[in-house]
Design a protein around this motif. Sequence first.
Motif, PDB file in Angstrom:
ATOM      1  N   ASP A  51     -33.267  13.774   9.993  1.00 56.99           N
ATOM      2  CA  ASP A  51     -32.051  14.348   9.622  1.00 56.99           C
ATOM      3  C   ASP A  51     -32.022  15.409   8.710  1.00 56.99           C
ATOM      4  O   ASP A  51     -32.422  15.290   7.615  1.00 56.99           O
ATOM      5  N   ILE A  52     -31.577  16.645   9.067  1.00 59.66           N
ATOM      6  CA  ILE A  52     -31.577  17.805   8.247  1.00 59.66           C
ATOM      7  C   ILE A  52     -30.215  18.460   8.488  1.00 59.66           C
ATOM      8  O   ILE A  52     -29.516  18.320   9.580  1.00 59.66           O
ATOM      9  N   TYR A  53     -29.686  19.182   7.457  1.00 59.40           N
ATOM     10  CA  TYR A  53     -28.221  19.593   7.522  1.00 59.40           C
ATOM     11  C   TYR A  53     -28.150  21.324   7.152  1.00 59.40           C
ATOM     12  O   TYR A  53     -27.575  21.644   6.091  1.00 59.40           O
ATOM     13  N   PRO A  54     -28.909  22.184   7.905  1.00 60.97           N
ATOM     14  CA  PRO A  54     -29.071  23.429   7.466  1.00 60.97           C
ATOM     15  C   PRO A  54     -27.418  24.017   7.793  1.00 60.97           C
ATOM     16  O   PRO A  54     -26.858  23.366   8.640  1.00 60.97           O
ATOM     17  N   PRO A  55     -26.827  24.999   7.015  1.00 61.28           N
ATOM     18  CA  PRO A  55     -25.687  25.504   7.355  1.00 61.28           C
ATOM     19  C   PRO A  55     -25.689  25.951   8.624  1.00 61.28           C
ATOM     20  O   PRO A  55     -26.659  26.652   9.296  1.00 61.28           O
ATOM     21  N   SER A  56     -24.575  26.018   9.429  1.00 58.11           N
ATOM     22  CA  SER A  56     -24.493  26.817  10.880  1.00 58.11           C
ATOM     23  C   SER A  56     -24.772  28.007  10.684  1.00 58.11           C
ATOM     24  O   SER A  56     -24.464  28.744   9.596  1.00 58.11           O
ATOM     25  N   ASN A  57     -25.200  28.877  11.688  1.00 57.19           N
ATOM     26  CA  ASN A  57     -25.529  30.223  11.639  1.00 57.19           C
ATOM     27  C   ASN A  57     -24.935  30.941  12.789  1.00 57.19           C
ATOM     28  O   ASN A  57     -24.968  30.398  14.048  1.00 57.19           O
ATOM     29  N   LYS A  58     -24.849  32.175  12.737  1.00 56.34           N
ATOM     30  CA  LYS A  58     -24.287  32.948  13.825  1.00 56.34           C
ATOM     31  C   LYS A  58     -25.318  33.367  14.839  1.00 56.34           C
ATOM     32  O   LYS A  58     -24.959  33.861  15.913  1.00 56.34           O
ATOM     33  N   TRP A  59     -26.642  32.946  14.685  1.00 57.33           N
ATOM     34  CA  TRP A  59     -27.850  33.310  15.648  1.00 57.33           C
ATOM     35  C   TRP A  59     -27.755  31.819  16.838  1.00 57.33           C
ATOM     36  O   TRP A  59     -28.826  32.065  17.416  1.00 57.33           O
ATOM     37  N   ASP A  60     -27.052  31.014  16.394  1.00 60.59           N
ATOM     38  CA  ASP A  60     -27.202  29.881  17.402  1.00 60.59           C
ATOM     39  C   ASP A  60     -27.026  30.278  19.132  1.00 60.59           C
ATOM     40  O   ASP A  60     -25.527  30.657  19.396  1.00 60.59           O
ATOM     41  N   LEU A  61     -27.988  30.315  19.731  1.00 58.17           N
ATOM     42  CA  LEU A  61     -27.591  30.848  21.003  1.00 58.17           C
ATOM     43  C   LEU A  61     -26.974  30.011  21.957  1.00 58.17           C
ATOM     44  O   LEU A  61     -26.405  30.246  23.052  1.00 58.17           O
ATOM     45  N   THR A  62     -26.591  28.577  21.591  1.00 59.89           N
ATOM     46  CA  THR A  62     -25.655  27.740  22.388  1.00 59.89           C
ATOM     47  C   THR A  62     -24.113  28.398  22.043  1.00 59.89           C
ATOM     48  O   THR A  62     -23.458  27.693  22.639  1.00 59.89           O
ATOM     49  N   LYS A  63     -24.027  29.055  20.880  1.00 56.03           N
ATOM     50  CA  LYS A  63     -22.775  29.207  20.498  1.00 56.03           C
ATOM     51  C   LYS A  63     -22.652  30.670  20.189  1.00 56.03           C
ATOM     52  O   LYS A  63     -22.343  31.265  18.921  1.00 56.03           O
ATOM     53  N   PRO A  64     -22.615  31.473  21.340  1.00 56.75           N
ATOM     54  CA  PRO A  64     -22.708  33.276  20.960  1.00 56.75           C
ATOM     55  C   PRO A  64     -21.279  33.790  21.094  1.00 56.75           C
ATOM     56  O   PRO A  64     -20.917  34.811  20.932  1.00 56.75           O
ATOM     57  N   LEU A  65     -20.121  32.780  21.451  1.00 59.21           N
ATOM     58  CA  LEU A  65     -18.831  33.354  21.766  1.00 59.21           C
ATOM     59  C   LEU A  65     -18.086  33.998  20.683  1.00 59.21           C
ATOM     60  O   LEU A  65     -17.066  34.354  20.968  1.00 59.21           O
TER      61      LEU A  65
ATOM     62  N   GLU B 192     -27.432  33.578  -4.972  1.00 61.14           N
ATOM     63  CA  GLU B 192     -26.800  32.838  -5.618  1.00 61.14           C
ATOM     64  C   GLU B 192     -26.062  31.806  -5.103  1.00 61.14           C
ATOM     65  O   GLU B 192     -25.858  30.509  -5.567  1.00 61.14           O
ATOM     66  N   ASP B 193     -25.444  31.852  -3.902  1.00 60.42           N
ATOM     67  CA  ASP B 193     -24.696  31.067  -3.173  1.00 60.42           C
ATOM     68  C   ASP B 193     -25.491  30.013  -2.258  1.00 60.42           C
ATOM     69  O   ASP B 193     -24.804  29.323  -1.403  1.00 60.42           O
ATOM     70  N   CYS B 194     -26.704  30.176  -2.494  1.00 69.10           N
ATOM     71  CA  CYS B 194     -27.652  29.472  -1.315  1.00 69.10           C
ATOM     72  C   CYS B 194     -27.548  27.783  -1.771  1.00 69.10           C
ATOM     73  O   CYS B 194     -27.556  27.156  -2.841  1.00 69.10           O
ATOM     74  N   GLU B 195     -27.378  27.346  -0.598  1.00 70.69           N
ATOM     75  CA  GLU B 195     -27.187  25.755  -0.647  1.00 70.69           C
ATOM     76  C   GLU B 195     -28.406  24.916  -0.394  1.00 70.69           C
ATOM     77  O   GLU B 195     -29.223  25.719   0.062  1.00 70.69           O
ATOM     78  N   LYS B 196     -28.674  23.981  -1.515  1.00 71.51           N
ATOM     79  CA  LYS B 196     -29.674  23.095  -1.244  1.00 71.51           C
ATOM     80  C   LYS B 196     -30.384  22.689   0.176  1.00 71.51           C
ATOM     81  O   LYS B 196     -31.317  22.662   0.416  1.00 71.51           O
ATOM     82  N   SER B 197     -29.136  22.253   0.992  1.00 70.15           N
ATOM     83  CA  SER B 197     -29.347  21.989   2.231  1.00 70.15           C
ATOM     84  C   SER B 197     -30.229  22.983   2.925  1.00 70.15           C
ATOM     85  O   SER B 197     -30.663  22.373   4.048  1.00 70.15           O
ATOM     86  N   PHE B 198     -29.776  24.044   2.846  1.00 71.70           N
ATOM     87  CA  PHE B 198     -30.589  25.248   3.608  1.00 71.70           C
ATOM     88  C   PHE B 198     -32.117  25.084   3.146  1.00 71.70           C
ATOM     89  O   PHE B 198     -32.755  25.362   4.414  1.00 71.70           O
ATOM     90  N   LEU B 199     -32.386  25.116   2.080  1.00 67.84           N
ATOM     91  CA  LEU B 199     -33.753  25.091   1.887  1.00 67.84           C
ATOM     92  C   LEU B 199     -34.379  23.558   2.148  1.00 67.84           C
ATOM     93  O   LEU B 199     -35.485  23.505   2.577  1.00 67.84           O
ATOM     94  N   ASP B 200     -33.702  22.600   1.903  1.00 67.50           N
ATOM     95  CA  ASP B 200     -34.191  21.285   2.311  1.00 67.50           C
ATOM     96  C   ASP B 200     -34.627  21.225   3.660  1.00 67.50           C
ATOM     97  O   ASP B 200     -35.624  20.693   4.275  1.00 67.50           O
ATOM     98  N   ALA B 201     -33.804  21.679   4.598  1.00 67.83           N
ATOM     99  CA  ALA B 201     -34.021  21.872   6.054  1.00 67.83           C
ATOM    100  C   ALA B 201     -35.286  22.480   6.352  1.00 67.83           C
ATOM    101  O   ALA B 201     -36.164  22.044   7.053  1.00 67.83           O
ATOM    102  N   GLN B 202     -35.516  23.734   5.706  1.00 68.29           N
ATOM    103  CA  GLN B 202     -36.723  24.675   5.969  1.00 68.29           C
ATOM    104  C   GLN B 202     -38.113  23.710   5.333  1.00 68.29           C
ATOM    105  O   GLN B 202     -39.124  23.569   5.961  1.00 68.29           O
TER     106      GLN B 202
END
Length: 334
Positions: free
Chosen positions: A144-158, A51-61
């Motif tokens: 230019d795409i704007y997917p939501p940030s996610n917890k699996w970004d390996l450059t940001k594991p802290l 339900e809360d899926c953002e269009k930017s999430f799908l547009d990026a894919q």
Amino acid sequence: NIENEKIHWAQIVSDRWNLGGEYKVLNSEFDFNFELIQPDDRKFIVKIMREDCEKSFLDAQVSILEFLRKDGSELPIPKIIKSVSGNNYELAADLNNDERIIWVLDKIEGIMLSEVSPISKNLMLDLGKKVASLDLASKKFTIDIYPPSNKWDLTKPLWIRDSVPKILDPELEIIINEILDDFLRISDRLNYLPHYWIHNDLNDQNLLVGVLSNGQTVLSGILDFGDLSKSPTICNVAICSAYLLILPGIGLNLQLEFLRGYHSINPISEEELDILFALIVTRLAVSYVNSSMISKDKPYDPYVIISQKDSKNFLMDMTKSQKYFTSRFRDICE
């Protein structure tokens, strides 16, 4: 009621895509997915987003999948089926009258890598070559795409640092904190490398294997571009390697065949090889802490339990072996 859901979405797909047939419910962590089998046996995947899926999430894919299908036509990635209106996805009300995004993909045949046994050197070599081809094609993707940030970004594991004490395992807690300290020591070198939009979740559940007419197994599908991240391509290598190394029946020798295949198509630099081990164990640390947190809500979820067990065993056994692993990585990529 699942039957009511099937009837509801089948009618929408029939109206918007002019497709019909038998619907089967598929497992999904967040979304509502069906396999649609037509009378002529052609198969599709119907995805109804949360339900809360953002269009930017799908547009990026959609953007990267369409680009990759044009640029890297040999890549085994999903094909989006446009609706009769020519759209990549449609908006439709669910049974509660909430708006949902729905899209349809051609089904790629194959079985998940985690279910393949035995796993051959040729399969790992093919996997490496196709992941490398994916990364090379992704380097050309500059939209230019704007997917939501996610917890699996390996450059940001802290982000896991605050949750480490919650795993309630003092020995493993020390190891994971040491891994995060090691990551901090390589983070400047990692961030200095060029960043591209990468798949970012090449785990064994997102890799499909098919069988050729001669009986040889090959990579037949790379699924789920929902965790896209702008990162160095060595992160894709590390993520895939992490899951290969903990998968029963693979281990280091077969993971090295994956590296050999990758390096033959998209050469890995000395700098990248030097930080690869740290990235592999960082990904496994994130995976372990994340699955530990999820298991509090889903204590009997077999995938979560397996993910925890396999990650823990590797982290406990291998974190002191950085020099050995890095030496083997270098040897195979000469």
